[in-house]
Scaffold this motif. Structure first.
Motif, PDB file in Angstrom:
ATOM      1  N   THR A  27      -7.274   8.408  -0.897  1.00 22.90           N
ATOM      2  CA  THR A  27      -6.738   9.755  -0.886  1.00 22.90           C
ATOM      3  C   THR A  27      -5.228   9.667  -1.020  1.00 22.90           C
ATOM      4  O   THR A  27      -4.615   8.712  -0.542  1.00 22.90           O
ATOM      5  CB  THR A  27      -7.111  10.519   0.404  1.00 22.90           C
ATOM      6  OG1 THR A  27      -6.366  11.735   0.481  1.00 22.90           O
ATOM      7  CG2 THR A  27      -6.795   9.699   1.637  1.00 22.90           C
ATOM      8  N   SER A  28      -4.615  10.650  -1.659  1.00 20.96           N
ATOM      9  CA  SER A  28      -3.164  10.605  -1.862  1.00 20.96           C
ATOM     10  C   SER A  28      -2.398  10.771  -0.560  1.00 20.96           C
ATOM     11  O   SER A  28      -1.243  10.380  -0.461  1.00 20.96           O
ATOM     12  CB  SER A  28      -2.747  11.698  -2.854  1.00 20.96           C
ATOM     13  OG  SER A  28      -3.066  12.985  -2.342  1.00 20.96           O
TER      14      SER A  28
ATOM     15  N   LEU B   8      -4.120  -3.054   4.491  1.00 20.90           N
ATOM     16  CA  LEU B   8      -3.794  -1.692   4.065  1.00 20.90           C
ATOM     17  C   LEU B   8      -3.326  -1.720   2.614  1.00 20.90           C
ATOM     18  O   LEU B   8      -2.695  -2.681   2.176  1.00 20.90           O
ATOM     19  CB  LEU B   8      -2.698  -1.098   4.957  1.00 20.90           C
ATOM     20  CG  LEU B   8      -2.956  -1.086   6.463  1.00 20.90           C
ATOM     21  CD1 LEU B   8      -1.762  -0.466   7.195  1.00 20.90           C
ATOM     22  CD2 LEU B   8      -4.230  -0.335   6.806  1.00 20.90           C
ATOM     23  N   ARG B   9      -3.608  -0.642   1.898  1.00 20.71           N
ATOM     24  CA  ARG B   9      -3.232  -0.577   0.478  1.00 20.71           C
ATOM     25  C   ARG B   9      -2.679   0.805   0.143  1.00 20.71           C
ATOM     26  O   ARG B   9      -3.180   1.821   0.612  1.00 20.71           O
ATOM     27  CB  ARG B   9      -4.438  -0.888  -0.411  1.00 20.71           C
ATOM     28  CG  ARG B   9      -4.192  -0.706  -1.913  1.00 20.71           C
ATOM     29  CD  ARG B   9      -5.353  -1.250  -2.716  1.00 20.71           C
ATOM     30  NE  ARG B   9      -5.440  -2.706  -2.558  1.00 20.71           N
ATOM     31  CZ  ARG B   9      -6.475  -3.429  -2.987  1.00 20.71           C
ATOM     32  NH1 ARG B   9      -7.501  -2.841  -3.580  1.00 20.71           N
ATOM     33  NH2 ARG B   9      -6.476  -4.738  -2.825  1.00 20.71           N
ATOM     34  N   ALA B  10      -1.635   0.810  -0.677  1.00 27.90           N
ATOM     35  CA  ALA B  10      -1.070   2.064  -1.177  1.00 27.90           C
ATOM     36  C   ALA B  10      -0.733   1.896  -2.653  1.00 27.90           C
ATOM     37  O   ALA B  10      -0.470   0.784  -3.122  1.00 27.90           O
ATOM     38  CB  ALA B  10       0.179   2.447  -0.395  1.00 27.90           C
ATOM     39  N   ILE B  11      -0.738   3.004  -3.370  1.00 25.21           N
ATOM     40  CA  ILE B  11      -0.411   3.029  -4.790  1.00 25.21           C
ATOM     41  C   ILE B  11       0.965   3.686  -4.933  1.00 25.21           C
ATOM     42  O   ILE B  11       1.091   4.902  -4.769  1.00 25.21           O
ATOM     43  CB  ILE B  11      -1.460   3.820  -5.599  1.00 25.21           C
ATOM     44  CG1 ILE B  11      -2.878   3.386  -5.208  1.00 25.21           C
ATOM     45  CG2 ILE B  11      -1.215   3.659  -7.094  1.00 25.21           C
ATOM     46  CD1 ILE B  11      -3.185   1.932  -5.450  1.00 25.21           C
ATOM     47  N   PRO B  12       2.025   2.916  -5.181  1.00 28.33           N
ATOM     48  CA  PRO B  12       3.377   3.486  -5.191  1.00 28.33           C
ATOM     49  C   PRO B  12       3.548   4.674  -6.123  1.00 28.33           C
ATOM     50  O   PRO B  12       4.276   5.617  -5.801  1.00 28.33           O
ATOM     51  CB  PRO B  12       4.251   2.300  -5.612  1.00 28.33           C
ATOM     52  CG  PRO B  12       3.489   1.097  -5.186  1.00 28.33           C
ATOM     53  CD  PRO B  12       2.048   1.458  -5.384  1.00 28.33           C
ATOM     54  N   ALA B  13       2.899   4.653  -7.284  1.00 32.96           N
ATOM     55  CA  ALA B  13       3.080   5.753  -8.232  1.00 32.96           C
ATOM     56  C   ALA B  13       2.609   7.077  -7.660  1.00 32.96           C
ATOM     57  O   ALA B  13       3.149   8.138  -7.981  1.00 32.96           O
ATOM     58  CB  ALA B  13       2.314   5.442  -9.523  1.00 32.96           C
TER      59      ALA B  13
ATOM     60  N   LEU C 167      -6.517  -0.128 -10.566  1.00 33.79           N
ATOM     61  CA  LEU C 167      -5.596   0.775  -9.878  1.00 33.79           C
ATOM     62  C   LEU C 167      -4.160   0.640 -10.379  1.00 33.79           C
ATOM     63  O   LEU C 167      -3.294   1.402  -9.960  1.00 33.79           O
ATOM     64  CB  LEU C 167      -5.633   0.507  -8.370  1.00 33.79           C
ATOM     65  CG  LEU C 167      -6.972   0.764  -7.669  1.00 33.79           C
ATOM     66  CD1 LEU C 167      -6.865   0.410  -6.200  1.00 33.79           C
ATOM     67  CD2 LEU C 167      -7.404   2.215  -7.828  1.00 33.79           C
ATOM     68  N   GLY C 168      -3.893  -0.317 -11.255  1.00 36.34           N
ATOM     69  CA  GLY C 168      -2.531  -0.532 -11.695  1.00 36.34           C
ATOM     70  C   GLY C 168      -1.706  -1.160 -10.581  1.00 36.34           C
ATOM     71  O   GLY C 168      -2.220  -1.874  -9.723  1.00 36.34           O
ATOM     72  N   PHE C 169      -0.414  -0.901 -10.565  1.00 30.79           N
ATOM     73  CA  PHE C 169       0.475  -1.483  -9.563  1.00 30.79           C
ATOM     74  C   PHE C 169       0.142  -0.940  -8.179  1.00 30.79           C
ATOM     75  O   PHE C 169      -0.018   0.261  -7.985  1.00 30.79           O
ATOM     76  CB  PHE C 169       1.922  -1.165  -9.908  1.00 30.79           C
ATOM     77  CG  PHE C 169       2.914  -1.854  -9.013  1.00 30.79           C
ATOM     78  CD1 PHE C 169       3.206  -3.194  -9.175  1.00 30.79           C
ATOM     79  CD2 PHE C 169       3.539  -1.161  -7.993  1.00 30.79           C
ATOM     80  CE1 PHE C 169       4.111  -3.838  -8.350  1.00 30.79           C
ATOM     81  CE2 PHE C 169       4.448  -1.789  -7.168  1.00 30.79           C
ATOM     82  CZ  PHE C 169       4.733  -3.132  -7.337  1.00 30.79           C
ATOM     83  N   ARG C 170       0.028  -1.838  -7.201  1.00 33.88           N
ATOM     84  CA  ARG C 170      -0.276  -1.414  -5.834  1.00 33.88           C
ATOM     85  C   ARG C 170       0.407  -2.348  -4.845  1.00 33.88           C
ATOM     86  O   ARG C 170       0.850  -3.433  -5.204  1.00 33.88           O
ATOM     87  CB  ARG C 170      -1.786  -1.411  -5.592  1.00 33.88           C
ATOM     88  CG  ARG C 170      -2.460  -2.768  -5.698  1.00 33.88           C
ATOM     89  CD  ARG C 170      -3.966  -2.626  -5.568  1.00 33.88           C
ATOM     90  NE  ARG C 170      -4.652  -3.907  -5.469  1.00 33.88           N
ATOM     91  CZ  ARG C 170      -5.100  -4.599  -6.496  1.00 33.88           C
ATOM     92  NH1 ARG C 170      -4.930  -4.123  -7.725  1.00 33.88           N
ATOM     93  NH2 ARG C 170      -5.713  -5.741  -6.311  1.00 33.88           N
ATOM     94  N   ASN C 171       0.486  -1.900  -3.606  1.00 33.31           N
ATOM     95  CA  ASN C 171       1.047  -2.695  -2.524  1.00 33.31           C
ATOM     96  C   ASN C 171      -0.019  -2.921  -1.461  1.00 33.31           C
ATOM     97  O   ASN C 171      -0.638  -1.958  -0.979  1.00 33.31           O
ATOM     98  CB  ASN C 171       2.253  -2.003  -1.890  1.00 33.31           C
ATOM     99  CG  ASN C 171       3.527  -2.259  -2.651  1.00 33.31           C
ATOM    100  OD1 ASN C 171       3.726  -1.684  -3.721  1.00 33.31           O
ATOM    101  ND2 ASN C 171       4.391  -3.114  -2.117  1.00 33.31           N
ATOM    102  N   ASP C 172      -0.230  -4.174  -1.083  1.00 34.36           N
ATOM    103  CA  ASP C 172      -1.139  -4.517  -0.002  1.00 34.36           C
ATOM    104  C   ASP C 172      -0.335  -5.066   1.178  1.00 34.36           C
ATOM    105  O   ASP C 172       0.637  -5.816   0.984  1.00 34.36           O
ATOM    106  CB  ASP C 172      -2.147  -5.589  -0.437  1.00 34.36           C
ATOM    107  CG  ASP C 172      -3.191  -5.041  -1.398  1.00 34.36           C
ATOM    108  OD1 ASP C 172      -3.211  -3.814  -1.633  1.00 34.36           O
ATOM    109  OD2 ASP C 172      -3.991  -5.851  -1.910  1.00 34.36           O
ATOM    110  N   TRP C 173      -0.735  -4.682   2.383  1.00 34.65           N
ATOM    111  CA  TRP C 173      -0.139  -5.225   3.608  1.00 34.65           C
ATOM    112  C   TRP C 173      -1.235  -5.929   4.379  1.00 34.65           C
ATOM    113  O   TRP C 173      -2.263  -5.326   4.717  1.00 34.65           O
ATOM    114  CB  TRP C 173       0.468  -4.126   4.468  1.00 34.65           C
ATOM    115  CG  TRP C 173       1.708  -3.508   3.910  1.00 34.65           C
ATOM    116  CD1 TRP C 173       2.997  -3.865   4.171  1.00 34.65           C
ATOM    117  CD2 TRP C 173       1.787  -2.401   3.003  1.00 34.65           C
ATOM    118  NE1 TRP C 173       3.874  -3.053   3.488  1.00 34.65           N
ATOM    119  CE2 TRP C 173       3.156  -2.149   2.760  1.00 34.65           C
ATOM    120  CE3 TRP C 173       0.844  -1.590   2.370  1.00 34.65           C
ATOM    121  CZ2 TRP C 173       3.582  -1.136   1.915  1.00 34.65           C
ATOM    122  CZ3 TRP C 173       1.268  -0.585   1.526  1.00 34.65           C
ATOM    123  CH2 TRP C 173       2.624  -0.364   1.307  1.00 34.65           C
TER     124      TRP C 173
END
Length: 283
Positions: A118-119, A166-171, A222-228
């Motif tokens: 979810t955004s 955890l994962r987020a999509i910066p775009a 998902l293209g570019f993403r950030n994982d923690w």
């Protein structure tokens, strides 16, 4: 004495519980404490900023980290004052569609966590909380002439080593990426709440994340993403005597900039001291 009343606060962001205490002596100071239980009174946990506070008549407090989606029992104890001894309780359930991660000292820092993309929330992925260790505190002492050692056994420790991913999509989630980085940079201890009841940590768990690996990933669906990636260990909460402001004096001053005293009275006719403590906004 009227006692204690609870409400889910309407503020945006992570859910909070408003606690109204009234009916105390209006001419002298009472000392009160508020605790909360998530297991129908079997165990009690202090509410941050509500431990042995001084009150004259009435006050309003916020629990910035209430348990989510389960019944919580709050207990008001009048430690000293005209009405002592007095213990009263009230219950509430706080709904939330997401879990939350936040600095207990900075309630505005909260970041939403969800199990589906979810955004508005950071995605939590497997193998999060897939395993844990509950260490046993003990000392073993060999005894001369005996094949058996003497064991000095302490308490079983809280869960440690729970993996989190955890994962987020910066775009799409640039603000969430920035907020999560700031949270990890500034908070030594964080609170996580609203996770599945199947995960064996407290409904409101104060944890330390330890070392954090931030992994930028390029490509894929998902293209570019950030994982923690990190592990958490449940710990004792920060000092319960810390007063955590939701509204600061400067914020309230800015809200009412340009208003005269008469304007303020006209804008909020009949509002009590408790009304102002709950919400000082311009209507």
């Amino acid at each position: 004495m009227n006692g204690i009343a609870l409400e889910v606060m309407p503020d945006a962001g992570a859910p909070q519980v408003g606690i109204t205490i009234d009916g105390l002596d209006g001419a002298s100071t009472s000392v009160v404490t508020v605790d909360v239980s998530w297991d129908s009174g079997e165990s009690w946990h202090g509410v941050l900023g509500a431990s042995e506070i001084e009150v004259v008549g009435a006050t309003f407090l916020r629990d910035h980290v209430p348990a989510l989606n389960i019944a919580s029992l709050y207990r008001l104890t009048v430690v000293s004052g005209v009405t002592t001894p007095a213990t009263l309780t009230a219950s509430i359930s706080v709904p939330s569609s997401t879990a939350w991660l936040q600095d207990p000292r900075a309630p505005h820092s909260a970041v939403a966590i969800a199990g589906a993309r979810t955004s508005g929330a950071v995605l939590i992925l497997s193998p999060s909380a897939g395993r844990m260790v509950r260490a046993q505190a003990m000392d073993l002492m060999p005894v001369a002439g005996s094949s058996e050692v003497v064991a000095s056994v302490g308490s079983r420790q809280q869960p440690s080593g729970l993996p989190m991913l955890l994962r987020a999509i910066p775009a799409e989630q640039g603000a969430l990426v920035k907020a999560l980085r700031a949270l990890f940079d500034q908070a030594g201890q964080v609170v996580i709440r609203g996770l599945s009841a199947d995960i064996p940590i407290d409904p409101v768990a104060h944890v330390v994340p330890g070392d954090i690996s931030e992994v930028p990933v390029v490509g894929g669906r998902l293209g570019f993403r950030n994982d923690w990636e990190f592990t958490i260990t449940q710990t004792r909460p920060v000092s319960l005597r810390l007063a955590i402001p939701w509204w600061t004096y400067d914020q309230v001053k800015a809200l009412w900039s340009g208003y005269s005293y008469a304007d303020v009275l006209a804008a909020r006719p009949g509002d009590t001291y408790l009304d102002w403590l709950k919400s000082p906004e311009v209507p």
